[in-house]
Design a protein around this motif. Structure first.
Motif, PDB file in Angstrom:
ATOM      1  N   ARG A  81     -13.807  11.358  22.223  1.00 38.16           N
ATOM      2  CA  ARG A  81     -13.170  11.888  23.427  1.00 38.16           C
ATOM      3  C   ARG A  81     -11.695  11.501  23.466  1.00 38.16           C
ATOM      4  N   TYR A  82     -11.401  10.240  23.058  1.00 36.79           N
ATOM      5  CA  TYR A  82     -10.008   9.816  23.003  1.00 36.79           C
ATOM      6  C   TYR A  82      -9.197  10.740  22.092  1.00 36.79           C
ATOM      7  N   ASN A  85      -8.576  14.001  23.784  1.00 34.97           N
ATOM      8  CA  ASN A  85      -7.560  13.852  24.822  1.00 34.97           C
ATOM      9  C   ASN A  85      -6.158  13.761  24.231  1.00 34.97           C
ATOM     10  N   TRP A 165      -4.223  16.115  33.915  1.00 34.21           N
ATOM     11  CA  TRP A 165      -3.524  16.583  32.716  1.00 34.21           C
ATOM     12  C   TRP A 165      -2.083  16.916  33.035  1.00 34.21           C
ATOM     13  N   THR A 242      -3.703   6.885  34.247  1.00 34.94           N
ATOM     14  CA  THR A 242      -5.115   7.256  34.122  1.00 34.94           C
ATOM     15  C   THR A 242      -5.987   6.107  34.615  1.00 34.94           C
ATOM     16  N   MET A 247      -9.789  10.952  30.662  1.00 34.76           N
ATOM     17  CA  MET A 247      -8.534  11.513  30.182  1.00 34.76           C
ATOM     18  C   MET A 247      -7.733  10.556  29.310  1.00 34.76           C
TER      19      MET A 247
END
Lengths: 302, 312
Positions: A81-82, A85, A165, A242, A247
């Motif tokens: 996921r990182y 992102n 975002w 964040t 995110m």
């Protein structure tokens, strides 16, 4: 004239043929320097293959190549996921930068604006403002963007662009550095091209978009490469705005992973770091010329 | 007579037609120009200019995200002078800059001169020296955290080859800041090398050759031809280095968090903690203003030193 050129020719012809000790020393020093640069990365990759037991004592080579470390590292933290992102932030910032900075760069380079010199000076001064200086107020501005994140029209009551975002991408995109870089490339295009297009009845915007911009394609790639690198490597801003893993980009994930020195699983951390580093190294190896050109353009002509 | 009269008249009418044409052309150019420039002006205004002004205003308040705040004049500034954390941070940042900047500028110029000698494998060397620069500072810090590991890190492993006792590096108050400086220098070489290399290629060959003819030694050529020609580039590298070293944060955040004790506390870390952990935004802003002033002083002094150097 001849007496002046002769010695120069003579000295030039004798120099490269002889293998002088100075030359060998130069290579030795440069190779040692290069090794000092590369060894930490080599050490990272070697560690990534080791077992938990192997790293208790100093050693160079892993007993066996544990490829499984990489997949296991991916499971200990949401690295995938990182990655996603970071990629989203890099793509978003790059698109935004290309749009804003090429238009502005063109206007600064080719349009007869009143006070054009002052405008250029304005961007050059901004280029020198370190991000760290505007940290605190930037956070407040992003927090009070009207009509976002539960804010009212006056920008109050909610969190604005924090943890969004928008907040990750827009404030840091379109840095003055890139406007200046784009301007440097547009300036070197001859005006006759635009004149010819004008005679053919093309409008000013058409000249910018269809004639001039395609001509600086290499510059656009340079800008993109720099912006991708900056976005991919960003840390402080995402750290500030964040609050969830949802995110967070890669660098933040890595930093969280290494937060507790006593419990760090070094092989996993090095595997994660290697994966985080690889895309930028590949980007650099393929776009080496662009990096060099871009730096030279800003540094020399600036 | 008639011809001489006619000619200027023709020329004049021709000119005015061109001028009129140019007028409409310029107007549409100006309109397009502003349209193209406005987004960038808006963006930089909102996200850079307003924050810079806001920092100055905020530094005179006790704002901390709450609904109420008040003007405190220069109270934040006088508080800062009694703040030991701030003093440590300022001192460490200045020390970091004073040591990292000259060493990294000298080293990168030396490497660039070496790479400029028409050597083989220039692509390899360029890549090797530049890779630390394209790597994220967080990743670099993570790697070096492992290198400096007192138990089984590379640094102690390497020293043991020569029979040296293991060092505690980042955990030892005497070596912590120095260990960070090494990483800072190591990572920052690449950009400077590439800028110097590009500049060296622009140094006039004619001048170097005529110096050759005059029998100048290598050092004399470097001192009297190459170095002066690098003047503007030196200044660019100096400014970006000053701004860069004062921004040091990622490295410290990942490797030491300012420790042991406050031995590696730097300005941006202190600002970050004051603003986002203690929520003292006004106080942190005052700290930022002082950082701005120190950076400006550094740039001013650097400029003076370079002027003095080129004038002698």
């Amino acid at each position: 004239m001849t007496s002046a050129t002769l010695p120069a020719v003579a000295s030039a012809s004798t120099k490269p043929s002889a293998v002088r000790p100075g030359r060998i020393l130069l290579y030795v020093v440069l190779i040692i320097g290069a090794l000092l640069m590369i060894t930490p990365f080599l050490w990272m990759v070697l560690t990534a293959f080791k077992s938990e037991l192997e790293i208790l004592k100093f050693s160079w080579l892993p007993g066996e190549l544990r490829w499984s470390n990489f997949s296991e590292a991916m499971q200990t933290a949401p690295f995938l996921r990182y990655f996603r992102n970071s990629a989203l932030i890099a793509i978003g910032e790059t698109a935004f930068t290309l749009l804003i900075c090429t238009t502005a760069g063109y206007a600064l380079a080719k349009m007869p604006l009143k006070g054009g010199k002052w405008l250029l000076g304005y961007f050059i001064v901004l280029l020198l403002v370190p991000f760290q200086i505007i940290l605190v107020p930037l956070f407040m501005i992003v927090k009070s963007i009207p009509l976002f994140g539960g804010n009212n029209i006056l920008g109050q009551g909610g969190i604005g662009w924090l943890n969004s975002w928008w907040g990750l991408i827009i404030p840091l995109g379109a840095a003055p550095f890139f406007t200046f870089l784009a301007r440097q490339f547009f300036v070197s295009l001859p005006d006759e091209l635009a004149q010819a297009a004008r005679v053919d009845g093309l409008g000013e915007f058409g000249i910018f978009w269809r004639i001039m911009t395609p001509l600086i394609k290499p510059a656009l790639i340079t800008i993109a490469v720099f912006q991708i690198e900056a976005a991919w490597n960003g840390f402080l801003w995402p750290l500030m705005i964040t609050t969830s893993d949802e995110m967070r980009p890669l660098q933040l994930g890595l930093a969280i992973f290494s937060q507790n020195p006593a419990e760090i699983q070094w092989p996993y951390l090095m595997a994660g770091t290697a994966l985080a580093t690889l895309p930028m190294i590949i980007l650099f190896v393929f776009a080496q010329k662009r990096f060099v050109e871009g730096m030279a353009n800003v540094g020399i002509k600036g | 007579m008639s011809t001489t009269l006619e000619r200027p008249a023709l020329a004049a009418s021709g000119k005015s037609a061109v001028a009129k044409d140019k007028g409409t052309l310029t107007r549409s150019q100006v309109r397009t120009g502003w349209a193209l420039l406005t987004p960038a002006l808006l963006h930089s205004g909102i996200f850079i200019v307003i924050p810079v002004v806001a920092v100055l205003v905020l530094s005179l308040t006790d704002y901390s995200f709450g609904d109420t705040w008040s003007w405190v004049g220069f109270g934040n500034y006088s508080d800062l002078f009694g703040d030991v954390d701030f003093q440590a941070a300022l001192w460490h940042t200045v020390l970091y800059a004073l040591i990292v900047i000259p060493i990294s500028m000298a080293l990168s110029l030396a490497v660039a001169i070496g790479l400029n000698q028409k050597i083989r494998g220039i692509g390899f060397f360029r890549t090797a020296f530049y890779i630390p620069t394209v790597t994220a500072t967080v990743a670099v810090a993570t790697i070096w955290l492992w290198i400096y590991n007192p138990g089984s890190g590379l640094a102690n492993g390497f020293l043991s080859l020569f029979g040296f006792a293991p060092n505690r590096w980042l955990a030892d108050p005497n070596t912590a800041l120095g260990s960070l400086m090494v990483v800072g220098i190591w990572q920052g070489l690449g950009t400077k090398i590439i800028i110097y290399l590009a500049a060296l290629q622009g140094v006039s060959r004619d001048l170097l050759e005529s110096a050759d003819i005059d029998g100048a030694s290598r050092w004399q050529k470097f001192r009297n031809v190459t170095l002066p020609a690098l003047g503007p580039v030196q200044f660019f590298v100096l400014i970006t280095s000053i701004v860069g070293t004062f921004q040091v944060f990622d490295l410290v955040y990942v490797m030491t968090r300012g420790g042991p004790g406050s031995e590696t506390r730097v300005l941006v870390l202190d600002i970050y903690q004051n603003a986002f952990q203690d929520l003292k935004l006004g106080y942190a802003s005052a700290e930022t203003v002082i950082m701005m002033i120190v950076i400006a002083v550094f740039i001013g002094v650097g400029r003076l030193l370079q002027r003095a150097d080129t004038n002698d």
